[in-house]
Write a protein that holds these residues in place. Structure first.
Motif, PDB file in Angstrom:
ATOM      1  N   GLY A  10      56.629  67.779 106.046  1.00  0.00           N
ATOM      2  CA  GLY A  10      57.217  67.268 104.812  1.00  0.00           C
ATOM      3  C   GLY A  10      56.251  67.266 103.637  1.00  0.00           C
ATOM      4  N   GLU A  11      56.479  66.378 102.682  1.00  0.00           N
ATOM      5  CA  GLU A  11      55.661  66.314 101.467  1.00  0.00           C
ATOM      6  C   GLU A  11      55.520  64.865 101.007  1.00  0.00           C
ATOM      7  N   LYS A  12      54.537  64.641 100.159  1.00  0.00           N
ATOM      8  CA  LYS A  12      54.275  63.293  99.647  1.00  0.00           C
ATOM      9  C   LYS A  12      55.501  62.770  98.903  1.00  0.00           C
ATOM     10  N   SER A  13      55.862  61.523  99.191  1.00  0.00           N
ATOM     11  CA  SER A  13      57.049  60.941  98.550  1.00  0.00           C
ATOM     12  C   SER A  13      56.789  60.651  97.077  1.00  0.00           C
ATOM     13  N   PHE A  14      57.870  60.464  96.358  1.00  0.00           N
ATOM     14  CA  PHE A  14      57.768  60.180  94.935  1.00  0.00           C
ATOM     15  C   PHE A  14      58.987  59.363  94.509  1.00  0.00           C
ATOM     16  N   GLY A  15      58.921  58.812  93.304  1.00  0.00           N
ATOM     17  CA  GLY A  15      60.051  58.066  92.757  1.00  0.00           C
ATOM     18  C   GLY A  15      60.207  56.699  93.374  1.00  0.00           C
ATOM     19  N   ARG A  16      61.420  56.153  93.266  1.00  0.00           N
ATOM     20  CA  ARG A  16      61.650  54.769  93.657  1.00  0.00           C
ATOM     21  C   ARG A  16      61.614  54.533  95.161  1.00  0.00           C
ATOM     22  N   TYR A  17      61.693  55.625  95.956  1.00  0.00           N
ATOM     23  CA  TYR A  17      61.670  55.452  97.418  1.00  0.00           C
ATOM     24  C   TYR A  17      60.262  55.580  98.004  1.00  0.00           C
ATOM     25  N   SER A  18      59.278  55.829  97.157  1.00  0.00           N
ATOM     26  CA  SER A  18      57.937  56.120  97.666  1.00  0.00           C
ATOM     27  C   SER A  18      57.297  54.929  98.367  1.00  0.00           C
ATOM     28  N   ASN A  19      57.702  53.712  97.997  1.00  0.00           N
ATOM     29  CA  ASN A  19      57.113  52.541  98.653  1.00  0.00           C
ATOM     30  C   ASN A  19      57.627  52.371 100.088  1.00  0.00           C
ATOM     31  N   SER A  20      58.892  52.661 100.294  1.00  0.00           N
ATOM     32  CA  SER A  20      59.487  52.476 101.622  1.00  0.00           C
ATOM     33  C   SER A  20      59.363  53.715 102.493  1.00  0.00           C
ATOM     34  N   ARG A  21      59.232  54.861 101.888  1.00  0.00           N
ATOM     35  CA  ARG A  21      59.139  56.115 102.638  1.00  0.00           C
ATOM     36  C   ARG A  21      57.935  56.899 102.136  1.00  0.00           C
ATOM     37  N   LYS A  22      56.879  56.935 102.929  1.00  0.00           N
ATOM     38  CA  LYS A  22      55.625  57.539 102.494  1.00  0.00           C
ATOM     39  C   LYS A  22      55.664  59.056 102.467  1.00  0.00           C
ATOM     40  N   VAL A  23      56.543  59.638 103.308  1.00  0.00           N
ATOM     41  CA  VAL A  23      56.657  61.096 103.374  1.00  0.00           C
ATOM     42  C   VAL A  23      58.136  61.470 103.325  1.00  0.00           C
ATOM     43  N   PHE A  24      58.450  62.460 102.508  1.00  0.00           N
ATOM     44  CA  PHE A  24      59.808  63.000 102.465  1.00  0.00           C
ATOM     45  C   PHE A  24      59.867  64.233 103.369  1.00  0.00           C
ATOM     46  N   TYR A  25      60.727  64.193 104.386  1.00  0.00           N
ATOM     47  CA  TYR A  25      60.911  65.354 105.240  1.00  0.00           C
ATOM     48  C   TYR A  25      62.341  65.374 105.757  1.00  0.00           C
ATOM     49  N   SER A  26      62.768  66.530 106.162  1.00  0.00           N
ATOM     50  CA  SER A  26      64.129  66.719 106.659  1.00  0.00           C
ATOM     51  C   SER A  26      64.240  66.148 108.070  1.00  0.00           C
ATOM     52  N   TYR A  27      65.123  65.153 108.237  1.00  0.00           N
ATOM     53  CA  TYR A  27      65.259  64.541 109.562  1.00  0.00           C
ATOM     54  C   TYR A  27      65.702  65.579 110.608  1.00  0.00           C
ATOM     55  N   SER A  28      66.788  66.255 110.349  1.00  0.00           N
ATOM     56  CA  SER A  28      67.276  67.245 111.321  1.00  0.00           C
ATOM     57  C   SER A  28      66.305  68.409 111.431  1.00  0.00           C
ATOM     58  N   GLY A  29      65.773  68.847 110.305  1.00  0.00           N
ATOM     59  CA  GLY A  29      64.847  69.979 110.308  1.00  0.00           C
ATOM     60  C   GLY A  29      63.554  69.672 111.042  1.00  0.00           C
ATOM     61  N   ALA A  30      63.011  68.466 110.838  1.00  0.00           N
ATOM     62  CA  ALA A  30      61.733  68.101 111.463  1.00  0.00           C
ATOM     63  C   ALA A  30      61.876  68.053 112.982  1.00  0.00           C
ATOM     64  N   ASN A  31      62.921  67.429 113.467  1.00  0.00           N
ATOM     65  CA  ASN A  31      63.116  67.310 114.920  1.00  0.00           C
ATOM     66  C   ASN A  31      63.303  68.670 115.579  1.00  0.00           C
ATOM     67  N   LEU A  32      64.126  69.504 114.963  1.00  0.00           N
ATOM     68  CA  LEU A  32      64.374  70.829 115.531  1.00  0.00           C
ATOM     69  C   LEU A  32      63.149  71.731 115.412  1.00  0.00           C
ATOM     70  N   SER A  33      62.407  71.598 114.325  1.00  0.00           N
ATOM     71  CA  SER A  33      61.176  72.388 114.165  1.00  0.00           C
ATOM     72  C   SER A  33      60.183  72.052 115.266  1.00  0.00           C
ATOM     73  N   LEU A  34      60.009  70.762 115.516  1.00  0.00           N
ATOM     74  CA  LEU A  34      59.096  70.340 116.573  1.00  0.00           C
ATOM     75  C   LEU A  34      59.568  70.858 117.925  1.00  0.00           C
ATOM     76  N   GLU A  35      60.863  70.807 118.171  1.00  0.00           N
ATOM     77  CA  GLU A  35      61.418  71.278 119.451  1.00  0.00           C
ATOM     78  C   GLU A  35      61.148  72.765 119.639  1.00  0.00           C
TER      79      GLU A  35
ATOM     80  N   ASN B 200      68.093  69.542 103.763  1.00  0.00           N
ATOM     81  CA  ASN B 200      68.334  68.897 105.055  1.00  0.00           C
ATOM     82  C   ASN B 200      69.693  69.249 105.654  1.00  0.00           C
ATOM     83  N   ASN B 201      70.728  69.325 104.811  1.00  0.00           N
ATOM     84  CA  ASN B 201      72.079  69.569 105.321  1.00  0.00           C
ATOM     85  C   ASN B 201      72.265  70.990 105.862  1.00  0.00           C
ATOM     86  N   GLN B 202      71.321  71.889 105.572  1.00  0.00           N
ATOM     87  CA  GLN B 202      71.417  73.271 106.071  1.00  0.00           C
ATOM     88  C   GLN B 202      70.502  73.523 107.274  1.00  0.00           C
ATOM     89  N   HIS B 203      69.571  72.627 107.508  1.00  0.00           N
ATOM     90  CA  HIS B 203      68.566  72.871 108.545  1.00  0.00           C
ATOM     91  C   HIS B 203      69.125  72.811 109.960  1.00  0.00           C
TER      92      HIS B 203
END
Length: 405
Positions: free
Chosen positions: A336-361, A299-302
């Protein structure tokens, strides 16, 4: 004698009625104030009543005088370049302009960009009428229709318009070479738009090459970058093509670097680069995207990666097979991809915030029709199909399709 005087009065009365009906007097009121101050209007109005031919010649001569002044105000350097380029009499000083014949004044004004081609052709017709009036005899006599054409054309095209104070290269240097963000006013844009091709070329080339100069402070290079974007739509198309040819020669067989592609896209010359060099540019950039990865973990490089892609044209000039590869990367970054670990309940999908927005743009703004590519990937691409086995990721993929549709 009395009969002659009476007859003369009848002609004057008839002329006045025709003149009033033609609207010639109303046209005279559109002349710029500085000409009105020279009593041009009053003299021409008097001549109209008794000698329309002389009135036409007087108003045409005033327009030629006005064009001489406008040539001098616009710049003897531009006048000299235009004269040399189009094989007109040499211009190096004010006296050279004053010595030009009426027809040469029209030619030079057109070649300098002070007249458009339609305006130039209209004034040539006025010039022909004026020559006929100079040799007026029983076979040709000035009519009110001649006066109206001469008056309307010379006033609309010349005498109602203020001189063009051509913007200079030094004006743009003062704007961009400051330790603060450049501000381009509407007045500057208007002056640039009306500048002849030679002057636009000087300014445009200066800004483009200044973006690439590593020894310039970053603020100056950024000012030049922002300025060339601001003036691009006001630039003569031939200037952009000339710059493209000029820089193509400099590139030779070398693939443009990121900074060169960025500057070229800002200047509108990137699509004119040789196809093989553009293909190499985007192939190299895709390898960088692939090495970075589309995972949320990068995410920090996207942000920088995808902003740079936008600044080199996004997907607009990318050809196959690189186009499909880039589209796939951007789609996977967005969904993104299916979430896993302890954050999977609160976040159903793991994706890059900056990357996702710019990719869509980037996907949403390209001029290419990429929707069929994405739909095909959704059906056949193994990686995307695996991701889509998860309902939440599949929803993001469908959202992407909906956005693009």
């Amino acid at each position: 004698m009395e009969e002659e005087e009476e007859h003369k009065g009848l002609i004057t009365t008839a002329n006045e009625e025709l003149i009033e009906a033609s609207g010639a007097n109303a046209l005279l009121l559109q002349i710029r104030p500085n000409w009105q101050a020279k009593n041009l209007i009053q003299r021409v109005q008097k001549l109209l009543r008794v000698d329309p031919s002389s009135a036409c010649q007087r108003i045409f001569n005033a327009s030629i005088y006005d064009l001489r002044e406008k040539i001098i105000i616009a710049g003897l350097d531009i006048a000299g370049e235009a004269a040399k380029l189009h094989k007109l009499p040499s211009i190096s000083k004010q006296e050279d302009v004053e010595a030009l014949s009426a027809s040469r004044v029209l030619d030079l004004s057109y070649r300098m960009g002070l007249l458009t081609r339609p305006e130039y052709r209209k004034l040539l017709r006025v010039y022909d009428i004026r020559k006929d009036l100079e040799h007026e005899d029983d076979e040709y006599e000035a009519g009110i229709e001649d006066c109206v054409y001469v008056f309307k054309t010379t006033i609309d095209v010349v005498l109602s318009k203020d001189p063009i104070h051509l913007i200079k290269l030094t004006d743009f240097k003062e704007i961009v070479e400051k330790p603060e963000p450049a501000q381009i006013s509407d007045a500057v844009l208007t002056d640039y738009k009306s500048a002849p091709k030679q002057r636009q070329w000087e300014i445009y080339k200066f800004l483009f090459y200044s973006i690439l100069k590593e020894d310039h402070p970053e603020i100056i290079r950024q000012n030049c970058y922002n300025t060339i974007i601001a003036i691009k739509e006001h630039t003569n198309n031939q200037v952009i093509l000339d710059l493209a040819n000029h820089y193509n020669d400099k590139l030779g067989r070398n693939t443009p670097k990121l900074k060169e592609a960025r500057a070229a896209n800002a200047a509108g010359i990137l699509p004119f680069f040789k196809s093989i060099l553009l293909n190499d540019l985007y192939k190299t950039y895709y390898l960088k995207m692939k090495a970075t990865g589309h995972s949320f973990k990068s995410n920090n490089q996207h942000g920088e990666l995808l902003r740079n892609l936008k600044e080199i044209g996004g997907l607009d000039y990318v050809k196959e097979p690189v186009l499909t590869n880039m589209v796939r990367w951007l789609v996977e970054c967005y969904i993104g991809e299916k979430s896993f670990g302890r954050y999977s309940n609160s976040r159903k999908v793991f994706y890059s915030y900056s990357g996702a927005n710019l990719s869509l743009e980037i996907l949403n703004s390209t001029s290419q029709n990429i929707l069929p590519i994405i739909q095909r990937l959704g059906k056949k691409d193994n990686d995307i199909m695996t991701s889509n086995l998860d309902k939440n990721v599949e929803n993001r993929f469908q959202n992407l399709i909906d956005e693009l549709q």
